[in-house]
Enzyme design. Structure first.
Site, PDB file in Angstrom:
ATOM      1  N   GLU A 173       3.217  -8.219 -53.542  1.00 44.05           N
ATOM      2  CA  GLU A 173       3.672  -9.543 -53.136  1.00 44.05           C
ATOM      3  C   GLU A 173       2.574 -10.271 -52.373  1.00 44.05           C
ATOM      4  OE1 GLU A 173       7.277 -11.822 -50.693  1.00 44.05           O
ATOM      5  OE2 GLU A 173       7.433  -9.670 -51.132  1.00 44.05           O
TER       6      GLU A 173
ATOM      7  N   LYS B 103      13.794   0.617 -54.064  1.00 42.01           N
ATOM      8  CA  LYS B 103      12.523   0.019 -53.663  1.00 42.01           C
ATOM      9  C   LYS B 103      12.376   0.125 -52.152  1.00 42.01           C
ATOM     10  CE  LYS B 103      11.804  -4.557 -53.781  1.00 42.01           C
ATOM     11  NZ  LYS B 103      11.435  -4.905 -52.374  1.00 42.01           N
TER      12      LYS B 103
END
Length: 270
Positions: free
Chosen positions: A187, A118
């Site tokens: 997020e 990631k």
């Protein structure tokens, strides 16, 4: 013993199938073998060895001090306890600043036991994403609030509330999918933006503080257990109502994600 069936060798294909079928999957951070075993036994599909370890394990005020050595060590620990979940690992701050650095560090995480890496960013990581995809390394692109950029964005704030910024995030998410990203993580973005992006993309979208409409939900383990010193709006303590301690709390989290009861409106941003 866990009341749920442990996951069995979760792959990207399995996550893509969940996306196509309109289901949900769960993700949690893991940093050691003991918790990796508990989480995977409870049915958590994805274990993230996150650079969040810098805050919850090492006591820093950001993720920036985390090194590649830290990440390799903890990925190895998680691998040894894992019972079949897909392991995702963060490339830490400034570990993908050049092409050679990116390939070397991503390869090190994969050798340690990760199934995908990631990295944080928008359009500027498109070439990096393409580079990794061409070499057979699966990629999760992390957008919205990106903790490694906390000094640039001025703190831990919701992203994408402005119309122009929301449109930019949508466009860059599509660009990263075209560049070869296998998963997108959002997020701290408004629920409506997360839904728009999830509906627009073919790849699974995972949310944290992004509302209930993403394909997957991810949380920091310490938040789910109510032991983090700070409790963001999008966090729910699953341990406080558990009759079976930590394993029960994790099972409750998995069940809540799959049944679409978590996150609720009180855990989302408008």
């Amino acid at each position: 013993m866990s009341s749920q069936t442990q996951v069995k060798n979760i792959t990207l294909t399995a996550l893509q199938r969940i996306k196509r079928e309109g289901g949900k999957f769960s993700c949690l951070t893991a940093y050691d073998a003991c918790f990796a075993r508990i989480l995977s036994a409870a049915g958590v599909e994805v274990l993230l060895v996150g650079d969040s370890l810098g805050m919850v394990l090492q006591g820093h005020d950001s993720t920036l001090p985390v090194t590649m050595d830290d990440m390799i060590y903890h990925v190895g620990c998680v691998k040894r306890g894992n019972l079949g979940s897909l392991i995702m690992a963060d490339l830490p701050f400034m570990s993908y600043a050049s092409e050679s650095q990116t390939l070397e560090n991503a390869a090190a995480l994969m050798r340690a036991g990760a199934h995908m890496v990631k990295l944080e960013g928008g359009a500027w990581i498109a070439n990096t994403t393409r580079l990794l995809a061409e070499r057979g390394i699966p990629v999760c692109a992390h957008m919205g609030l990106t903790p490694q950029s906390v000094n640039r964005i001025g703190g831990f704030h919701v992203q994408g509330r402005d119309t122009d910024q929301a449109q930019l995030i949508l466009e860059e998410a599509s660009m990263l999918q075209e560049s070869g990203a296998n998963i997108l993580l959002l997020e701290c973005v408004p629920q409506s933006l997360a839904k728009t992006i999830t509906d627009a993309l073919k790849i699974p979208v995972v949310g944290i503080g992004a509302g209930p409409d993403t394909t997957g939900q991810i949380m920091v383990l310490h938040d789910v257990l109510g032991i983090s010193p700070i409790t963001p709006k999008f966090v729910k303590n699953f341990l406080q109502d558990s009759d079976n301690g930590i394993p029960g709390a994790i099972e409750a989290y998995v069940k809540a994600v799959r049944s679409k009861t978590f996150p609720a409106q009180e855990h989302s941003f408008n």
